[in-house]
Design a protein around this motif. Sequence first.
Motif, PDB file in Angstrom:
ATOM      1  N   ILE A   1       0.841  -1.192   0.000  1.00 59.77           N
ATOM      2  CA  ILE A   1       0.000   0.000   0.000  1.00 59.77           C
ATOM      3  C   ILE A   1       0.879   1.246   0.000  1.00 59.77           C
ATOM      4  N   SER A   2       0.362   2.280  -0.595  1.00 56.08           N
ATOM      5  CA  SER A   2       1.115   3.541  -0.692  1.00 56.08           C
ATOM      6  C   SER A   2       0.313   4.653  -0.044  1.00 56.08           C
ATOM      7  N   SER A   3       0.985   5.540   0.658  1.00 58.87           N
ATOM      8  CA  SER A   3       0.291   6.610   1.378  1.00 58.87           C
ATOM      9  C   SER A   3      -0.224   7.689   0.444  1.00 58.87           C
ATOM     10  N   ASP A   4       0.345   7.804  -0.773  1.00 58.52           N
ATOM     11  CA  ASP A   4      -0.094   8.856  -1.680  1.00 58.52           C
ATOM     12  C   ASP A   4      -1.253   8.429  -2.573  1.00 58.52           C
ATOM     13  N   LYS A   5      -1.703   7.191  -2.430  1.00 60.50           N
ATOM     14  CA  LYS A   5      -2.837   6.710  -3.198  1.00 60.50           C
ATOM     15  C   LYS A   5      -4.007   6.444  -2.276  1.00 60.50           C
ATOM     16  N   GLN A   6      -5.188   6.657  -2.822  1.00 57.82           N
ATOM     17  CA  GLN A   6      -6.391   6.490  -2.002  1.00 57.82           C
ATOM     18  C   GLN A   6      -7.231   5.298  -2.478  1.00 57.82           C
ATOM     19  N   HIS A   7      -6.591   4.358  -3.145  1.00 61.58           N
ATOM     20  CA  HIS A   7      -7.311   3.161  -3.552  1.00 61.58           C
ATOM     21  C   HIS A   7      -7.592   2.284  -2.342  1.00 61.58           C
ATOM     22  N   THR A   8      -8.628   1.477  -2.432  1.00 57.56           N
ATOM     23  CA  THR A   8      -8.972   0.536  -1.347  1.00 57.56           C
ATOM     24  C   THR A   8      -8.622  -0.889  -1.729  1.00 57.56           C
ATOM     25  N   TYR A   9      -7.770  -1.035  -2.747  1.00 56.75           N
ATOM     26  CA  TYR A   9      -7.331  -2.380  -3.101  1.00 56.75           C
ATOM     27  C   TYR A   9      -5.954  -2.295  -3.749  1.00 56.75           C
ATOM     28  N   VAL A  10      -5.213  -3.370  -3.642  1.00 62.05           N
ATOM     29  CA  VAL A  10      -3.928  -3.530  -4.325  1.00 62.05           C
ATOM     30  C   VAL A  10      -3.873  -4.952  -4.858  1.00 62.05           C
ATOM     31  N   GLU A  11      -3.078  -5.164  -5.884  1.00 64.56           N
ATOM     32  CA  GLU A  11      -2.991  -6.468  -6.515  1.00 64.56           C
ATOM     33  C   GLU A  11      -1.553  -6.917  -6.613  1.00 64.56           C
ATOM     34  N   THR A  12      -1.394  -8.230  -6.592  1.00 61.05           N
ATOM     35  CA  THR A  12      -0.110  -8.859  -6.887  1.00 61.05           C
ATOM     36  C   THR A  12      -0.313  -9.765  -8.096  1.00 61.05           C
ATOM     37  N   ASP A  13       0.659 -10.594  -8.374  1.00 57.21           N
ATOM     38  CA  ASP A  13       0.521 -11.488  -9.523  1.00 57.21           C
ATOM     39  C   ASP A  13      -0.541 -12.562  -9.305  1.00 57.21           C
ATOM     40  N   SER A  14      -0.827 -12.888  -8.037  1.00 56.06           N
ATOM     41  CA  SER A  14      -1.731 -14.009  -7.764  1.00 56.06           C
ATOM     42  C   SER A  14      -3.011 -13.614  -7.038  1.00 56.06           C
ATOM     43  N   VAL A  15      -2.990 -12.589  -6.190  1.00 54.89           N
ATOM     44  CA  VAL A  15      -4.157 -12.268  -5.365  1.00 54.89           C
ATOM     45  C   VAL A  15      -4.448 -10.774  -5.423  1.00 54.89           C
ATOM     46  N   ARG A  16      -5.615 -10.443  -4.904  1.00 54.40           N
ATOM     47  CA  ARG A  16      -6.024  -9.046  -4.766  1.00 54.40           C
ATOM     48  C   ARG A  16      -6.355  -8.786  -3.295  1.00 54.40           C
ATOM     49  N   TYR A  17      -5.844  -7.663  -2.778  1.00 52.68           N
ATOM     50  CA  TYR A  17      -6.146  -7.232  -1.424  1.00 52.68           C
ATOM     51  C   TYR A  17      -7.193  -6.118  -1.508  1.00 52.68           C
ATOM     52  N   VAL A  18      -8.358  -6.343  -0.899  1.00 55.03           N
ATOM     53  CA  VAL A  18      -9.364  -5.291  -0.753  1.00 55.03           C
ATOM     54  C   VAL A  18      -9.383  -4.935   0.733  1.00 55.03           C
ATOM     55  N   TYR A  19      -9.127  -3.680   1.075  1.00 57.21           N
ATOM     56  CA  TYR A  19      -8.899  -3.353   2.480  1.00 57.21           C
ATOM     57  C   TYR A  19      -9.624  -2.067   2.853  1.00 57.21           C
ATOM     58  N   GLN A  20      -9.758  -1.886   4.173  1.00 59.87           N
ATOM     59  CA  GLN A  20     -10.339  -0.664   4.728  1.00 59.87           C
ATOM     60  C   GLN A  20      -9.687  -0.392   6.069  1.00 59.87           C
ATOM     61  N   PRO A  21      -9.177   0.818   6.302  1.00 60.28           N
ATOM     62  CA  PRO A  21      -8.559   1.135   7.602  1.00 60.28           C
ATOM     63  C   PRO A  21      -9.613   1.164   8.713  1.00 60.28           C
ATOM     64  N   LEU A  22      -9.239   0.624   9.874  1.00 60.10           N
ATOM     65  CA  LEU A  22     -10.085   0.654  11.075  1.00 60.10           C
ATOM     66  C   LEU A  22      -9.241   1.255  12.196  1.00 60.10           C
ATOM     67  N   ASP A  23      -9.194   2.574  12.283  1.00 61.25           N
ATOM     68  CA  ASP A  23      -8.326   3.256  13.256  1.00 61.25           C
ATOM     69  C   ASP A  23      -6.883   2.798  13.043  1.00 61.25           C
ATOM     70  N   THR A  24      -6.351   2.017  13.985  1.00 63.02           N
ATOM     71  CA  THR A  24      -4.959   1.551  13.876  1.00 63.02           C
ATOM     72  C   THR A  24      -4.868   0.165  13.249  1.00 63.02           C
ATOM     73  N   LEU A  25      -5.966  -0.342  12.734  1.00 72.75           N
ATOM     74  CA  LEU A  25      -5.989  -1.687  12.163  1.00 72.75           C
ATOM     75  C   LEU A  25      -6.434  -1.631  10.708  1.00 72.75           C
ATOM     76  N   TYR A  26      -6.371  -2.780  10.056  1.00 75.98           N
ATOM     77  CA  TYR A  26      -6.848  -2.938   8.693  1.00 75.98           C
ATOM     78  C   TYR A  26      -7.813  -4.122   8.647  1.00 75.98           C
ATOM     79  N   MET A  27      -8.929  -3.954   7.964  1.00 76.87           N
ATOM     80  CA  MET A  27      -9.787  -5.061   7.590  1.00 76.87           C
ATOM     81  C   MET A  27      -9.420  -5.423   6.150  1.00 76.87           C
ATOM     82  N   ILE A  28      -8.961  -6.666   5.931  1.00 76.53           N
ATOM     83  CA  ILE A  28      -8.429  -7.079   4.634  1.00 76.53           C
ATOM     84  C   ILE A  28      -9.234  -8.261   4.109  1.00 76.53           C
TER      85      ILE A  28
END
Length: 521
Positions: free
Chosen positions: A40-67
Amino acid sequence: MVVISVSICTRAGKPLIARQFIDIGRSKIEGLLAAFPKLISSDKQHTYVETDSVRYVYQPLDTLYMILITNKASNIMEDLEILQLMTKLVPEFAKSFDESEILENVFELVFAFDEVISLGYREKVGIAQVKTFTEMESYEEKVQEMMAKNREREMSEIVKRRQKKIEEDKLNAKHGNMSSMSSMSSHSSGPTSYSNTSSAPSYYKPNDRPSNLASVPQTQTQSQTQTQAKHGMVLPKNTNKTNEYIKQLEKEGEVVRETIKGSAFATNTSASATPGKNRESIQIIVEEKVNIIMNHDGGLEHMRINGDCRINVVDSAAANSRIKLSYNNNKAIQYKVHPNIDRNAFTKQNILTLKDANKEFPVNLPTSILKWRFETKEESLVPITVNCWPTSPSGGTTTVNMEYELNDNNFELSNLCIAIPIPTGSAPVVNSVDGTTQYDSKSHCLLWKLDLVDASNSNGAMEFILPYNGNSSGFFPINLSFVSMKLFSGITVQEAQLNSNGSAVTFAVESTFSTEQYRIN
C-alpha cells in the motif's frame, strides 16, 4: 468470485484474526499478510492492491486494517460490498476497533464471518440475520427455561417444608424417647437416699455444667450417680419459677417426681411421642402444553393440547395406592392410560390404580400414568387472542395498535409475554400500554408483558409508533407465552387411598397449563 481469507491485522501486518475459506497453508497466508503493508502507498487512495496471484481489498479501522484477500478474477464491486458488511459486523461483536477488544471477541467475529462467507462465496444475509444466527437464541427455549425455573422454585419450597417437618418429627421422637426412659427409670429405681450435701448430676461434664446449677462437692457414690442419671432432665434449685413450671407440667398431664427435696426435679411423661408422617406421601404433577397457530387476519389454523399426569411416590408405604380424579366430560379429549394401569377402573370410576394388585409404583421416580390429547379449529376455545393493527404509512411513520382479549374469564394467565417483531431493528416509541414493555435488541422484538390476566383485566391495549414504510407483514409472526394453574381438561385429584385398607393417603398436586407454541402468522 472466491474469497480466500478475511483478516484483521495491525498496520505492521501482524494478523489478529485470519479466517480462511479455502484450503491454504498457514505459512502462505502469513506471508501474504506480511507483504500487505509494503504494497500500500500513502499517496494513493485506492482501497485495493494487486499482486501477480491475489487481490487485497482493504479498509482502515483506526490503527488496524480489515483485509479481504481474493483471486484476481473476482468482482471488485461484490468484494467491496462484502468488505463493508464485514466492517459493520465488527462493532456488533466488539465494543471498539481496539486490538485488545478484537482479541477478546475473536471467536464471535470468526463465527460471524462464517455466516457471511461459505466455501469462499457470499451468503445472502444481513447484519440482523448474522446476529440471530450467531446468538442461536430460541424464544421457545427461553419460555421453557422460565417454566423450569418456576417448577424448581416450587419444588424447592416443597422440599424445605418437608425438611422442616422431618426435623420437627425427629425432635418429637427424641423427646418421646427421653420421656419413655425416664418413665422406666422411675418405676424400677425406687426411693433413693441422699446425703445432706447434694452433688451435681454425673451426666454433666465438669466443664459443661450449666451456670445456673450450684457448685457442690461430689460426695455421692457411683451407684447413686448412675441412678440419678437415669432420671432424665434435672431442674435448678427450688424457686418460685420452678414451682410454677412444675405446676404447669402437672396440669398438662406430666408426672413430676421429686429427687432431692428442695433441690432438683425430674420430669416424666406418661406416654412417649411418636414421630409423625411426612405431609405428602404422594406428589402428583399434571401438565398441559398448548400449541396454537393463528392467522393475523383472523382464523385459527389449529389448536392442540397435550396433557400428562405423573405420580411420584415419596413414602414407600403409599406405593400401592389408587387416585380418584374428576375432569370435564368432553368427548373430544382423548385419554390414554399406562399399560400397567387398570383401564376399566379409569373409564368407569375415574380411578387410577395398578392393574396388578401385587405391584407397586416406583418410589422417588416420577412416572407417567395418564396422557390426553385435544385438537380443535374452533377459535372460541383459544384462551386468549391478540389483534395487531398497523396503520398505513404516512410521512414515513407507522402507528401500531394492539389488543388482547381473554376468551374464558375462568382462566388466570400468569407471566403473559407478547413478542412483536420490529422490522426497523430500533426501539419503537410506546404511546400507551396496559402492563409493561421491553425492547429486546438482540431479537429485535418488543415484549409486551403482563404479570396476571384474569376477569378483572380481560382485555387490554397498546400503541406504539416507529419510522417504517414497509409492509404490515414485518410485524409478524407474533409469539405469545403464558402459564396458568387452571387446566383445560379440568382434571383435579379428589382423593388418594391405599388399596389394602382404603385409608387416606396425603398428597400434593402441581397443575400447570402453559404454551408450547403460540404463534400468529
